[in-house]
Write an enzyme that holds these catalytic residues in place. Sequence first.
Site, PDB file in Angstrom:
ATOM      1  N   ARG A  94      -5.307 145.769 -25.614  1.00  0.00           N
ATOM      2  CA  ARG A  94      -4.063 145.658 -26.508  1.00  0.00           C
ATOM      3  C   ARG A  94      -4.384 144.771 -27.781  1.00  0.00           C
ATOM      4  O   ARG A  94      -4.855 143.757 -27.797  1.00  0.00           O
ATOM      5  CB  ARG A  94      -2.811 145.092 -25.697  1.00  0.00           C
ATOM      6  CG  ARG A  94      -1.789 145.357 -26.392  1.00  0.00           C
ATOM      7  CD  ARG A  94      -0.568 144.984 -25.260  1.00  0.00           C
ATOM      8  NE  ARG A  94      -0.446 145.648 -24.191  1.00  0.00           N
ATOM      9  CZ  ARG A  94      -0.626 144.967 -22.995  1.00  0.00           C
ATOM     10  NH1 ARG A  94      -0.805 143.881 -22.922  1.00  0.00           N
ATOM     11  NH2 ARG A  94      -0.558 145.913 -21.803  1.00  0.00           N
TER      12      ARG A  94
ATOM     13  N   CYS B 177      -0.107 123.568 -25.519  1.00  0.00           N
ATOM     14  CA  CYS B 177      -0.716 124.688 -26.040  1.00  0.00           C
ATOM     15  C   CYS B 177      -0.726 124.444 -27.729  1.00  0.00           C
ATOM     16  O   CYS B 177       0.356 124.824 -28.108  1.00  0.00           O
ATOM     17  CB  CYS B 177      -0.426 126.045 -25.630  1.00  0.00           C
ATOM     18  SG  CYS B 177      -0.252 126.000 -24.026  1.00  0.00           S
TER      19      CYS B 177
ATOM     20  N   CYS C 242      -3.234 141.512 -16.325  1.00  0.00           N
ATOM     21  CA  CYS C 242      -3.257 141.360 -17.819  1.00  0.00           C
ATOM     22  C   CYS C 242      -3.622 139.934 -18.109  1.00  0.00           C
ATOM     23  O   CYS C 242      -3.148 139.089 -18.083  1.00  0.00           O
ATOM     24  CB  CYS C 242      -1.804 141.976 -18.539  1.00  0.00           C
ATOM     25  SG  CYS C 242      -1.798 141.864 -20.107  1.00  0.00           S
TER      26      CYS C 242
ATOM     27  N   CYS D  21       1.341 127.081 -29.775  1.00  0.00           N
ATOM     28  CA  CYS D  21       2.426 127.879 -29.457  1.00  0.00           C
ATOM     29  C   CYS D  21       3.753 126.964 -30.048  1.00  0.00           C
ATOM     30  O   CYS D  21       4.037 125.965 -29.965  1.00  0.00           O
ATOM     31  CB  CYS D  21       2.409 127.617 -27.864  1.00  0.00           C
ATOM     32  SG  CYS D  21       4.137 128.539 -27.268  1.00  0.00           S
TER      33      CYS D  21
ATOM     34  N   CYS E 248       9.167 124.139 -23.827  1.00  0.00           N
ATOM     35  CA  CYS E 248       8.063 124.248 -22.547  1.00  0.00           C
ATOM     36  C   CYS E 248       7.381 122.947 -22.512  1.00  0.00           C
ATOM     37  O   CYS E 248       7.074 122.141 -23.583  1.00  0.00           O
ATOM     38  CB  CYS E 248       6.919 125.306 -22.940  1.00  0.00           C
ATOM     39  SG  CYS E 248       5.676 125.478 -21.677  1.00  0.00           S
TER      40      CYS E 248
ATOM     41  N   CYS F 146       7.390 143.722 -20.719  1.00  0.00           N
ATOM     42  CA  CYS F 146       6.986 142.254 -20.237  1.00  0.00           C
ATOM     43  C   CYS F 146       7.916 141.202 -20.786  1.00  0.00           C
ATOM     44  O   CYS F 146       8.385 141.008 -21.921  1.00  0.00           O
ATOM     45  CB  CYS F 146       5.649 142.001 -21.143  1.00  0.00           C
ATOM     46  SG  CYS F 146       4.703 140.695 -20.762  1.00  0.00           S
TER      47      CYS F 146
ATOM     48  N   CYS G 196       6.084 143.821 -16.526  1.00  0.00           N
ATOM     49  CA  CYS G 196       5.338 142.881 -16.526  1.00  0.00           C
ATOM     50  C   CYS G 196       5.979 141.448 -16.465  1.00  0.00           C
ATOM     51  O   CYS G 196       6.961 141.695 -17.330  1.00  0.00           O
ATOM     52  CB  CYS G 196       4.306 143.124 -17.748  1.00  0.00           C
ATOM     53  SG  CYS G 196       3.112 141.689 -17.933  1.00  0.00           S
TER      54      CYS G 196
END
Length: 331
Positions: A259, A55, A187, A58, A51, A95, A127
């Site tokens: 969650r 972040c 979400c 991550c 990616c 998801c 999702c």
Amino acid sequence: MKSGFTIEKIIEIYHRPLFDLMYEAATVHRKNNDAHEVQVSSLISIKTGGCPEDCAYCPQAARYQTEVQVHGLMPVETVEAQARQAKENGASRLCMGAAWREVRNNRDFDHVLEMVKAVNALDMEVCCTLGMLTYEQALKLKEAGLYAYNHNIDTSEEHYKNIISTRAYSDRLNTLDNVRKAKITVCSGGIIGLGETEEDRIKMLHNLVNLPQPPESVPINALVPVKGTPLENQPRVSVWEMVRMIATARIIMPKTVVRLSAGRLEMSTAEQALCFLAGANSIFAGDKLLTTPNPAFSDDMEMFKLFGLKPREAFKEGREPEIAEAAVFEN
Ligand code: SAM
Ligand code: DTB
Ligand code: SF4
């Protein structure tokens, strides 16, 4: 409709003596939801690693040297087979996560739309979490049968800049807006343990509850520190911090699915019990989150049996659910 929850009120709730906070959260939960039900979601990483974003938490950011096994978009059949397996194991929501900065209008997106159709045909809530979206892309996902879109605001606006430099908080809010306008359920939640203060955590909750409509689901993740990421040496958060976040979220967003997300592998059964008591009513189940390990389905089902909890059926609120209402606070 804005909730009317001021930052001062949320600060007051968050800092209550622990048992007062938990008792209130448990009471709100029982009044607004079936407290025996837990929504079980399963994750599939449909495109892993590589990616372009930075972040700091991550493992999938290309710029960090991590042990993640990079792979391109999975075939639709593989996703469908894994979704069937998850459903058999008791998951009602699937998801699909992709390590993308944003969705592009290309063949990969067409394949994702096929995946959404295939999983929707299994009568599971579908999702996706694919990064930033335009309104047109959100509409296409909705047409394909997408039920929810996950897009976390992660932390406070102030702390966000210390964690991610390749996009702004406003980009996140903009995508949430596009999702909402396309009538997909929202979400959105965050991570604790990113070196933020309690004030940052409270500001994050304040931002969530004061979105034009609060999210239907709010994941609270504990940072999973991954070797090779800038946050690899962050200390683990304590269960008391998770309980305070969950309980405060439950009180200010009574009907939202809260969650208990990343970080459960490090928690004992007793610690997870405290989180359910504080109003958590969803988990990610299956032995992998996106790239990091998670408790096995069988262990979670044993835990549910011990607690007298049961997995919630799919589409309990209907396929076009009413928007979850925040408790309107009388100032
Ligand atoms: N690329 C998309 C995006 O950023 O929205 C979707 C995938 S991204 C991995 C989904 C979410 O996982 C992030 O927003 C973050 O909240 C959470 N996450 C990622 N790494 C994590 C970690 N190490 N510990 C806890 N949560 C994490
Ligand atoms: C969310 O809030 N947590 C999930 C899901 N949404 C996509 C992801 C957690 C990822 C944990 C790190 C990993 O396994 O890569
Ligand atoms: Fe990319 Fe999402 Fe990971 Fe950020 S959280 S690096 S956008 S996959």
